[in-house]
Design an enzyme around this catalytic site. Structure first.
Site, PDB file in Angstrom:
ATOM      1  N   CYS A 338       0.787  -1.229   0.000  1.00 19.29           N
ATOM      2  CA  CYS A 338       0.000   0.000   0.000  1.00 19.29           C
ATOM      3  C   CYS A 338       0.827   1.291   0.000  1.00 19.29           C
ATOM      4  O   CYS A 338       0.473   2.208  -0.732  1.00 19.29           O
ATOM      5  CB  CYS A 338      -1.059   0.003   1.099  1.00 19.29           C
ATOM      6  SG  CYS A 338      -0.663  -0.925   2.560  1.00 19.29           S
ATOM      7  N   ARG A 367       7.372 -10.888   5.376  1.00 20.14           N
ATOM      8  CA  ARG A 367       7.067 -10.637   6.792  1.00 20.14           C
ATOM      9  C   ARG A 367       7.765 -11.686   7.631  1.00 20.14           C
ATOM     10  O   ARG A 367       7.716 -12.870   7.294  1.00 20.14           O
ATOM     11  CB  ARG A 367       5.549 -10.716   7.032  1.00 20.14           C
ATOM     12  CG  ARG A 367       4.805  -9.669   6.248  1.00 20.14           C
ATOM     13  CD  ARG A 367       3.313  -9.783   6.430  1.00 20.14           C
ATOM     14  NE  ARG A 367       2.659  -8.803   5.552  1.00 20.14           N
ATOM     15  CZ  ARG A 367       1.355  -8.710   5.391  1.00 20.14           C
ATOM     16  NH1 ARG A 367       0.552  -9.523   6.060  1.00 20.14           N
ATOM     17  NH2 ARG A 367       0.835  -7.816   4.589  1.00 20.14           N
ATOM     18  N   GLN A 385       0.799 -11.151  -2.746  1.00 17.74           N
ATOM     19  CA  GLN A 385      -0.610 -10.791  -2.580  1.00 17.74           C
ATOM     20  C   GLN A 385      -1.192 -10.393  -3.931  1.00 17.74           C
ATOM     21  O   GLN A 385      -0.522  -9.730  -4.720  1.00 17.74           O
ATOM     22  CB  GLN A 385      -0.725  -9.577  -1.651  1.00 17.74           C
ATOM     23  CG  GLN A 385      -0.288  -9.842  -0.230  1.00 17.74           C
ATOM     24  CD  GLN A 385      -0.376  -8.568   0.590  1.00 17.74           C
ATOM     25  OE1 GLN A 385       0.096  -7.523   0.180  1.00 17.74           O
ATOM     26  NE2 GLN A 385      -0.997  -8.670   1.760  1.00 17.74           N
ATOM     27  N   ASP A 387      -2.896  -8.003  -4.706  1.00 13.11           N
ATOM     28  CA  ASP A 387      -3.249  -6.776  -4.011  1.00 13.11           C
ATOM     29  C   ASP A 387      -3.830  -5.724  -4.956  1.00 13.11           C
ATOM     30  O   ASP A 387      -3.495  -5.702  -6.128  1.00 13.11           O
ATOM     31  CB  ASP A 387      -1.967  -6.210  -3.378  1.00 13.11           C
ATOM     32  CG  ASP A 387      -2.245  -5.495  -2.081  1.00 13.11           C
ATOM     33  OD1 ASP A 387      -3.422  -5.357  -1.726  1.00 13.11           O
ATOM     34  OD2 ASP A 387      -1.280  -5.076  -1.416  1.00 13.11           O
ATOM     35  N   HIS A 389      -5.421  -1.427  -4.537  1.00  9.86           N
ATOM     36  CA  HIS A 389      -5.879  -0.336  -3.681  1.00  9.86           C
ATOM     37  C   HIS A 389      -6.779   0.565  -4.480  1.00  9.86           C
ATOM     38  O   HIS A 389      -6.430   0.986  -5.573  1.00  9.86           O
ATOM     39  CB  HIS A 389      -4.679   0.411  -3.101  1.00  9.86           C
ATOM     40  CG  HIS A 389      -3.875  -0.464  -2.200  1.00  9.86           C
ATOM     41  ND1 HIS A 389      -2.781  -1.171  -2.645  1.00  9.86           N
ATOM     42  CD2 HIS A 389      -4.054  -0.829  -0.909  1.00  9.86           C
ATOM     43  CE1 HIS A 389      -2.310  -1.905  -1.652  1.00  9.86           C
ATOM     44  NE2 HIS A 389      -3.063  -1.737  -0.587  1.00  9.86           N
ATOM     45  N   LYS A 473     -12.148  -4.581   8.569  1.00  9.20           N
ATOM     46  CA  LYS A 473     -12.074  -5.364   7.344  1.00  9.20           C
ATOM     47  C   LYS A 473     -13.141  -6.435   7.264  1.00  9.20           C
ATOM     48  O   LYS A 473     -13.767  -6.779   8.258  1.00  9.20           O
ATOM     49  CB  LYS A 473     -10.693  -6.000   7.217  1.00  9.20           C
ATOM     50  CG  LYS A 473     -10.251  -6.774   8.447  1.00  9.20           C
ATOM     51  CD  LYS A 473      -8.835  -7.325   8.276  1.00  9.20           C
ATOM     52  CE  LYS A 473      -8.485  -8.238   9.420  1.00  9.20           C
ATOM     53  NZ  LYS A 473      -7.335  -9.082   9.158  1.00  9.20           N
ATOM     54  N   HIS A 519      -8.257  -1.446   0.659  1.00  4.69           N
ATOM     55  CA  HIS A 519      -7.266  -2.485   0.357  1.00  4.69           C
ATOM     56  C   HIS A 519      -8.060  -3.748   0.062  1.00  4.69           C
ATOM     57  O   HIS A 519      -8.982  -4.058   0.797  1.00  4.69           O
ATOM     58  CB  HIS A 519      -6.372  -2.818   1.558  1.00  4.69           C
ATOM     59  CG  HIS A 519      -5.730  -1.656   2.220  1.00  4.69           C
ATOM     60  ND1 HIS A 519      -4.365  -1.539   2.316  1.00  4.69           N
ATOM     61  CD2 HIS A 519      -6.240  -0.584   2.852  1.00  4.69           C
ATOM     62  CE1 HIS A 519      -4.074  -0.448   2.982  1.00  4.69           C
ATOM     63  NE2 HIS A 519      -5.179   0.157   3.325  1.00  4.69           N
TER      64      HIS A 519
END
Length: 644
Positions: A338, A367, A385, A387, A389, A473, A519
RNA sequence: GCCGAUGUAGCUCAGUUGGUCAGAGCAGCUGAUUUGUAAUCAGCAGGUCGACGGUUCGACUCCGCCUAUCGGCUCCA
């Protein structure tokens, strides 16, 4: 007399103080033998407890959840009694019934260690006690009486539990020599607990707090019949066959290397193919939904994450910064995409007419997960991910949120994931310190999610305290082969990052406004999604995803030329096909291809060569007949078309 | 990170109280077989017994430490 209403709404009168068991007996002796619990006006009771008021009831036999709960809870007490007799002085934490079985957290004292081999001894003692048909008796006590009892017994954990309870009537349950603080209900006696298996011993922090003492947790399961236990254990064994770690190795999808590092998956060619197909599937869906692909690097300056707040929150527990040869320059492996996407947003100006903007990236993040947490592909230290946004105006938020829900549901449907739960994760109202951002924004964000899911008619469970630190979320959770829940798809509303990165757009009023960020990741991570997909399908992937769709099995070398011809034709139609040219028996070739979960086996021998056909065998089903080449192509194409 | 268990050939596993115990099946390689719907036969090759230290005349075996994996707990942006 009391009026008892049965589930079919019939009402009968019984003597005041009649028990569920006695009611059952009045209906039939066989029912009385099987009844394990009773619901009395929405409350679940012991079947032996006297009913002193008019009530509607439902009697529960083994099949009902209520009965299983009472059964396993009683089993936990039985185990506690066994443990106390073997390890005198043991102190007891909590011992509840769970979805499948029960556990008890115990503290046998610092000098005693209960290990796997001790389970058999405890199990044996339990069986011995169960045959004694010990009655579970219920006793109502005051808080101070309860405290007195456990103080005398010297059970600090129970004392703590009682002290945290309100000063109301408590109940103690006893069977044999064991008494426990317990709300109940329980079985009438221990006799029905005939088949017992203690499954594992593990450490568990007292009250789930890692700062407190670690107790010994013993997991077990029990059934009224030995056969049920055997079936259950067999089912567990079968579930293990679906384990993605096992199938991943067998089908050569992925591997790990100690030299590369734990939690860092290596995708093998077939696994990579599978993953790339999923990615292109989603890319196509996203393009249709107005997403724009972006690409960002794997590292970013430490300051970027200080700005985003991730550094403060996770910096200590992350991979530590990479240093450049110049002093004072530090970069972090990106733990999230992000911040990079925020910087992309900042690279130009936006008008309200440009929004929503949707940036999508298959972004790989790193991570540092705790070592004890790593698990196959479901919990890793480096993952990708799917991902994206979305930057939008406040009045676009709900609609955008709904559109993301649609994408996730579409994907789950395409992959036949029916058994999922949608979980709304909100802030813990008692621990606001854990989160960043203003109360006002949190309230807005939470309201948006609740409103959107409501509008969609999505069935959800609400979990307080499960929100991300920057926003609430909606997560889509699925279970793995042995029932563990994993989060796949996720949608998160975020007012905070736009603030921290000072994101803006120009509104129709010609003033600057702050966009809201969503997200979202429908798969979650490619690694975890593939893992769950493997367990879900037991490696039998839908045809469109399968790395190999068909294998040609020539009866003997004589038919290799024909097999080659078929292969070339199929490849022209993009049907992923290979030939097994080994000098093996056809039986052997079939077996090996079946084990590789190749969807279609195409057998070609004399008959097929002469007639220009192929004998088709479907994985797991067997021979489905002979087809002409064109027929088979059409057959395959229509199957793929049906799937996506 | 914490509790417990485990780590022997690519895979699945045997290995009795420390002393020819480094083994099997499958996979692999070589050869023979040319096969009609879930394992053709034979031979060969494969291991610093997770790593490091210690005890011992001698360690796969006992002890310590580390590491990885497994089952939980905690955590999960």
């Amino acid at each position: 007399m009391v009026n008892i209403t049965f589930p079919d709404n019939s009402v009968r009168q019984f003597e005041d103080g009649i028990s569920g068991l006695e009611i059952a007996k009045s209906l039939s002796n066989s029912l009385a033998r099987e009844v394990l619990a009773i619901t009395v006006d929405e409350e679940i009771w012991d079947v032996t407890r006297p009913i002193n008021k008019d009530a509607s009831i439902k009697l529960h036999k083994w099949g009902d959840e209520e009965s299983k709960h009472a059964f396993w809870h009683s089993s936990a007490h039985l185990m506690a009694e066994a443990i106390e007799s073997i390890y005198p002085g043991t102190e007891f934490g909590i011992g509840p019934a769970i979805e499948n079985g029960f556990y008890y957290d115990v503290d046998p004292g610092d000098s005693v260690q209960i290990t796997d081999s001790d389970l058999i001894v405890i199990e044996k003692k339990m069986k011995e006690l169960s045959t004694q048909k010990l009655a579970y008796s219920r006793k109502e006590v005051t808080k101070s009486e309860a405290l007195e009892f456990f103080t005398e017994k010297g059970d600090e954990y129970k004392i703590e539990l009682i002290n945290d309870l309100e000063d109301i009537e408590l109940t103690l349950y006893s069977q044999g020599n064991f008494t426990d603080l317990c709300r109940g209900p329980h079985l009438p006696d221990t006799a029905p607990i005939k088949a017992i298996k203690l499954l594992s011993v593990a450490g568990a922090y007292w009250r789930g707090d890692e700062k407190r003492k670690m107790l010994t947790r013993i997991y077990g399961i029990s059934f009224p019949k030995q056969k049920m236990l055997e079936e259950y254990l067999e089912m567990l064994e079968k579930a293990k066959e679906r384990d993605h770690r096992k199938i991943g190795r067998e089908l050569e999808l992925f591997t790990f290397s100690q030299r590369v590092g734990s939690g860092l998956p290596l995708w093998l060619p077939k696994g990579a193919q599978l993953r790339e197909r999923l990615e292109s599937f989603l890319k196509k869906v996203q393009l249709q939904h107005g997403y724009q692909p972006v690409i960002t690097p794997h590292i970013g300056q430490k300051e970027l994450y200080v700005t985003s707040g991730h550094y403060e929150k996770y910096g200590k527990d992350s991979f530590q910064p990479i240093k450049t040869p110049q002093e004072d320059e530090e970069f972090l492996l990106k733990p999230m995409n992000c911040p990079h996407h925020c910087e992309i947003y900042k690279s130009r100006q936006f008008s309200y007419k440009d929004l929503p903007v949707r940036y999508a990236e298959f972004g790989t993040v790193y991570r540092y997960e705790q070592s004890g947490e790593l698990h196959g592909l479901t919990r890793v230290r480096g993952f990708t991910q799917d991902d994206a946004h979305i930057f939008c105006t406040p009045d676009q938020l709900k609609d955008e949120f709904n559109k993301v829900i649609d994408i996730i549901l579409y994907i789950f449907k395409a992959l036949d994931f029916q058994d999922f739960t949608a979980q709304i994760s909100l802030r813990d109202p008692d621990d606001k310190e854990k989160y960043i951002g203003s109360d006002e924004n949190w309230e807005k964000a939470e309201a948006a999610i609740l409103e959107a899911t409501n509008e969609k008619g999505l069935e959800t469970v609400i979990e307080k305290g499960e929100a991300a630190f920057y926003g609430p979320k909606l997560d889509f959770m699925v279970r793995d082969a042995i029932g563990r829940k994993w989060q796949l798809g996720t949608i998160q509303v975020d007012y905070n990052l736009p603030e921290r990165f000072e994101l803006e757009y120009v509104g129709s009023d010609n003033e600057k406004h702050r966009p809201i960020m969503i997200h979202r990741a429908p798969f979650g991570s490619m690694e975890r999604f593939v893992a769950v997909l493997i367990e879900h399908t037991a490696g039998k992937f839908p045809l469109w995803l399968s790395p190999e769709q068909a294998v040609i099995l020539p009866i003997s070398e004589k038919y290799h030329d024909y097999a080659e011809k078929v292969l070339n034709s199929l490849n022209n139609y993009d049907i992923r096909t290979l030939i097994d040219k080994r000098a093996e028996s056809i039986g052997r070739k079939i077996r090996d291809s079946e084990l590789k979960r190749i969807p279609y086996l195409l057998i070609v021998g004399e008959k097929e060569t002469e007639a220009g056909t192929i004998a088709v065998r479907k994985q797991g089903e067997g021979d489905i007949g002979t087809m002409k080449f064109e027929e088979f192509v059409e057959f395959i194409q229509s199957e793929v078309a049906k799937q996506i």
